[in-house]
Scaffold this active site. Structure first.
Site, PDB file in Angstrom:
ATOM      1  N   ASP A 103      70.123  34.286  68.429  1.00  0.00           N
ATOM      2  CA  ASP A 103      68.697  34.313  68.117  1.00  0.00           C
ATOM      3  C   ASP A 103      68.361  33.681  66.769  1.00  0.00           C
ATOM      4  OD1 ASP A 103      67.671  35.341  70.496  1.00  0.00           O
ATOM      5  OD2 ASP A 103      68.367  37.346  69.962  1.00  0.00           O
ATOM      6  N   ASP A 137      67.043  34.180  77.216  1.00  0.00           N
ATOM      7  CA  ASP A 137      66.255  34.084  75.983  1.00  0.00           C
ATOM      8  C   ASP A 137      66.708  32.900  75.120  1.00  0.00           C
ATOM      9  OD1 ASP A 137      67.059  36.556  77.096  1.00  0.00           O
ATOM     10  OD2 ASP A 137      66.029  37.679  75.534  1.00  0.00           O
TER      11      ASP A 137
HETATM   12  N1  GLY Z   1      65.249  38.559  73.360  1.00  0.00           N
HETATM   13  C1  GLY Z   1      65.189  39.885  73.840  1.00  0.00           C
HETATM   14  C2  GLY Z   1      63.908  40.225  74.462  1.00  0.00           C
HETATM   15  O1  GLY Z   1      63.176  39.360  74.899  1.00  0.00           O
HETATM   16  O2  GLY Z   1      63.608  41.418  74.504  1.00  0.00           O
END
Ligand code: GLY
Length: 378
Positions: free
Chosen positions: A98, A160
């Site tokens: 992330d 994600d």
């Molecule tokens: N990236 C984790 C979520 O979308 O909750």
């Protein structure tokens, strides 16, 4: 396709978001909000994946009116958040895939707004750490570091991740070094092959063998179960593949984004906000996810510019974001800090259900900015 419109509701919605963000900044300052369970945002850890959304929201508001009397405060707070985030870059156990969410909206945003060399340096460092997570045999970016009894995270990628790839595309543009882009494209191709199903629904988590790179199995992740269709994951896919197309011009990414968008819109029907998983069984359908709606709306405005079916996507995005304003956004006079209600963080773990979430707020404002004509990238 020009998505910009000057409708009265849009100006009211934007100004309401700006005023609430400025009001929130006086209290939240340089902390890291995640959810607002009782009208007030919590304080989260800077190493959590959501830490970039608050500075990102401040930069979105700042860029619209750098002469505003609050602008200097917004800039100061966002820069202070970024300095705190730099500490996480010193510890490989604290960074995961992330890095894109965190650094595109903090250091890279400050570099894009202010030409800050510190922001660029930190963004490039984050891009190098993200590139280092590439699994050479499986051709995917490893998502997480933690150990789990459910799966071997050394071989795990999640949908994600598509939103993190723009950090790699940006790093190639900045450095004229094509390696970052090659890794991003290799990962996007793996995701398109292994996560996107024939009907356009999306799997959240795929586990690969960490030694051979072969796909082992799907996991439900934040969705209901393997084979289900987590609403936010669908939104990450439609938005993320649209961004990969915007950066690379590779038609296969546009086609994948359109498949995810068509599935999302078909499942949404006349609603504005989806149930947290489009395939959740009847007894689990009382949780909604406005963040998925906001992420999708902003992604649909990308498709509006890029796809031959642009007008359809523009109309769908506008219907959603207008509905978020009219039905999910508390009036300015209400004390609630969240900009949009009814998001869901993690239904299977019972965390953050039907609450405002900082990334819902961020993508809601990003979608409004695009509808007002903003064409840049955060
Ligand atoms: N990236 C984790 C979520 O979308 O909750």
């Amino acid at each position: 396709m020009n998505t910009s419109t000057s409708a009265t509701w849009l100006e009211e919605a934007w100004q309401q978001g700006v005023h609430k963000t400025i009001r929130n900044a006086k209290r939240i300052q340089d902390t890291f909000p995640h959810i607002s369970p009782q009208g007030v945002y919590d304080k989260n850890d800077p190493e959590w994946w959501t830490a970039g959304f608050w500075p990102g929201l401040l930069w979105l508001v700042y860029r619209d009116d750098p002469q505003h009397e609050a602008a200097a405060d917004l800039q100061r707070i966002a820069a202070s958040c970024e300095r705190q985030l730099e500490d996480c870059l010193r510890d490989p156990d604290l960074v995961d895939h992330d890095l894109g969410f965190v650094w595109l909206l903090s250091g890279v945003a400050r570099y894009r707004q202010m030409g800050s060399e510190d922001g660029r340096r930190r963004g490039m460092l984050a891009a190098n750490l993200l590139a280092a997570r590439f699994h050479v045999r499986g051709e995917f970016i490893r998502a997480w570091n933690f150990r789990s009894s459910m799966m071997d995270t050394r071989g795990v990628a999640i949908i994600d991740s598509m939103m993190n790839l723009p950090l790699l595309y940006w790093a190639s543009e900045q450095s004229s070094d094509p390696r970052f882009r090659w890794l991003a494209e290799a990962h996007a191709d793996t995701v398109a092959r292994e996560f996107v199903r024939a009907d356009g629904s999306i799997c959240h988590v795929v586990e690969f063998d960490p030694h051979t790179g072969q796909k082992l199995r799907e996991h439900g992740g934040q969705g209901h179960a393997p084979g289900s269709a987590w609403a936010r994951g669908t939104a990450w896919a439609l938005h993320g593949f649209a961004l990969s197309f915007r950066y690379t011009g590779e038609a296969r990414y546009l086609e994948t984004a359109e498949r995810a968008a068509d599935f999302f819109l078909a499942m949404l029907g006349e609603d504005i906000v989806p149930v947290w998983d489009f395939r959740a069984p009847a007894e689990h359908r009382a949780a909604w996810d406005s963040s998925a709606a906001a992420i999708a709306a902003s992604g649909l405005f990308e498709l509006a510019k890029l796809s031959p079916r642009g007008p359809t996507y523009a109309a769908a995005g506008e219907r959603i974001v207008r509905g978020l304003y009219e039905r999910y956004s508390p009036a300015e006079s209400v004390a609630e800090e969240g900009l949009i209600m009814q998001g869901t963080v993690h239904y299977p773990e019972g965390r953050g259900i039907n609450v405002p979430i900082i990334y819902g707020d961020y993508f809601y404002m990003e979608a409004l900015a695009k509808l007002r004509g903003y064409e840049g990238l955060f």
